[in-house]
Motif scaffolding. Structure first.
Motif, short mmCIF file in Angstrom:
data_model
loop_
_atom_site.label_atom_id
_atom_site.label_comp_id
_atom_site.label_asym_id
_atom_site.label_seq_id
_atom_site.Cartn_x
_atom_site.Cartn_y
_atom_site.Cartn_z
N VAL A 59 5.48 -11.79 0.75
CA VAL A 59 4.23 -11.61 1.50
C VAL A 59 3.84 -10.14 1.37
N PRO A 60 2.92 -9.81 0.48
CA PRO A 60 2.56 -8.40 0.27
C PRO A 60 1.93 -7.78 1.51
N SER A 61 2.25 -6.50 1.73
CA SER A 61 1.54 -5.74 2.75
C SER A 61 0.16 -5.38 2.21
N THR A 62 -0.64 -4.73 3.03
CA THR A 62 -2.00 -4.39 2.59
C THR A 62 -1.99 -3.43 1.40
N GLY A 63 -0.90 -2.69 1.24
CA GLY A 63 -0.83 -1.73 0.14
C GLY A 63 -0.01 -2.20 -1.03
N GLU A 64 0.30 -3.49 -1.10
CA GLU A 64 1.12 -4.02 -2.18
C GLU A 64 0.36 -5.06 -2.99
N ALA A 85 -3.72 -5.35 -4.30
CA ALA A 85 -3.47 -4.90 -2.93
C ALA A 85 -4.74 -5.00 -2.11
N ASP A 143 -5.81 -3.28 0.31
CA ASP A 143 -6.48 -2.03 0.66
C ASP A 143 -7.15 -1.36 -0.52
N ALA A 190 6.30 -8.53 -4.62
CA ALA A 190 5.32 -7.66 -3.96
C ALA A 190 5.72 -6.23 -4.22
N GLY A 194 4.29 -1.92 -4.37
CA GLY A 194 3.27 -0.91 -4.14
C GLY A 194 2.96 -0.14 -5.40
#
Length: 302
Positions: free
Chosen positions: A23-28, A67, A69, A93, A95
């Motif tokens: 589950v990628p973060s907003t920056g990944e 990503a 973001d 995922a 960055g």
């Protein structure tokens, strides 16, 4: 999805398992992995990682979700992962700090071979000017060694490659080595820089051949042996000599991009000594531990 996870049992060091989708973060970005690159360290010292964790640091693939973001590469970009985490899976995922964009003309499988080996050699050898310097690369037939020979030669060094047997010397002159040895150089030799991947008694011998002001960079200890320095050998007159450790864990994106640019320009080649499917990982690990592979192992994720 399928992944290679850490296995602490006798059947290890890795095994296949079904794991949750990342589950990628907003920056990944979400990367679909096409190839993975194996390294001796992460497999030989597998107990440094928790059992069941998705293993591996080096891979290459294609961005399938950018990503959120807006940072990092867009969808469809071919990327290499270096010193990343949990890279040996069908999807990862990651960055932008761990990603290098793979230029046209560079095979994704070759890009997967860069990672730890390429970045390590690159970071060590750029610490000082190597133009007309004498450089010794120990364990030159391995992944780091193959990259180091090429990069030192590109920088204008006089390169001596040291390997464990005549069979492991193949191809090193073509990569830029001026000399390829199977035993430590003679007493008349002096080296300004030593990149040592072996450790053990060989390190003490290399110290005796280090020129004034020279440095030995320790980037591995594949021998698994202790190093004993004779009494008085660490004392000397003249410009100080030094031994430095390596453990640079800073982001790799810029270094990967530089190395991939050299590959695209035809100035650096990937030392892929074994190519196969990731289903054959057990055979690949055995070949790596038996020192049957010259360079890196790259496995296709199918």
């Amino acid at each position: 999805m399928r992944a290679l996870v850490v296995d602490h049992s006798e059947a290890g060091p890795v095994r296949f398992a079904d794991v949750d989708e990342p589950v990628p973060s907003t920056g990944e970005a979400l990367v679909e992995i096409r190839h993975i690159g194996l390294n001796f360290g992460e497999l030989n010292y597998v107990r440094q990682w928790p059992a069941g964790a998705v293993h591996g640091h080096d891979a290459a693939g294609v961005v399938v979700r950018a990503a959120a973001d807006g940072s990092g590469p867009p969808v469809g970009t071919r990327v290499a992962l270096g010193m990343s985490s949990h890279a040996w899976a069908e999807r990862v995922a990651a960055g932008p700090a761990s990603l290098g964009t793979v230029p046209e003309g560079v095979d994704l499988a070759d890009a997967a071979a860069l990672g730890i080996a390429g970045v390590t050699a690159f970071r060590v050898l750029r610490k000082r000017s190597l133009l007309a310097r004498d450089v010794l690369i120990t364990g030159a037939s391995g992944g780091v060694g193959h990259f180091a020979v090429q990069l030192a030669a590109l920088a204008g060094a006089r390169v001596t490659a040291l390997v464990g047997s005549p069979e492991r010397a193949a191809g090193l002159r073509e990569l830029g080595a001026d000399r390829v040895l199977t035993e430590m150089a003679g007493a008349g030799d002096r080296f300004d820089v030593v990149l040592d991947t072996v450790g053990g008694p060989l390190l003490a011998l290399a110290w005796n051949l280090l020129a004034e002001g020279g440095t030995i960079h320790l980037v591995g200890y594949s021998s698994g042996q202790d190093t004993m320095f004779p009494a008085g050998s660490l004392f000397g007159f003249g410009e100080p000599r030094s031994i430095t450790t390596y453990g640079d864990m800073t982001p790799t994106s810029g270094d990967l991009t530089d190395l991939l640019g050299l590959m695209a320009a035809g100035r650096l080649t990937a030392p892929v000594g074994l190519r196969g499917r990731w289903q054959e990982v057990d055979d690949a690990v055995r070949a790596l531990f038996a020192r049957k592979v010259h360079g890196k192992i790259v496995l296709d994720v199918l």
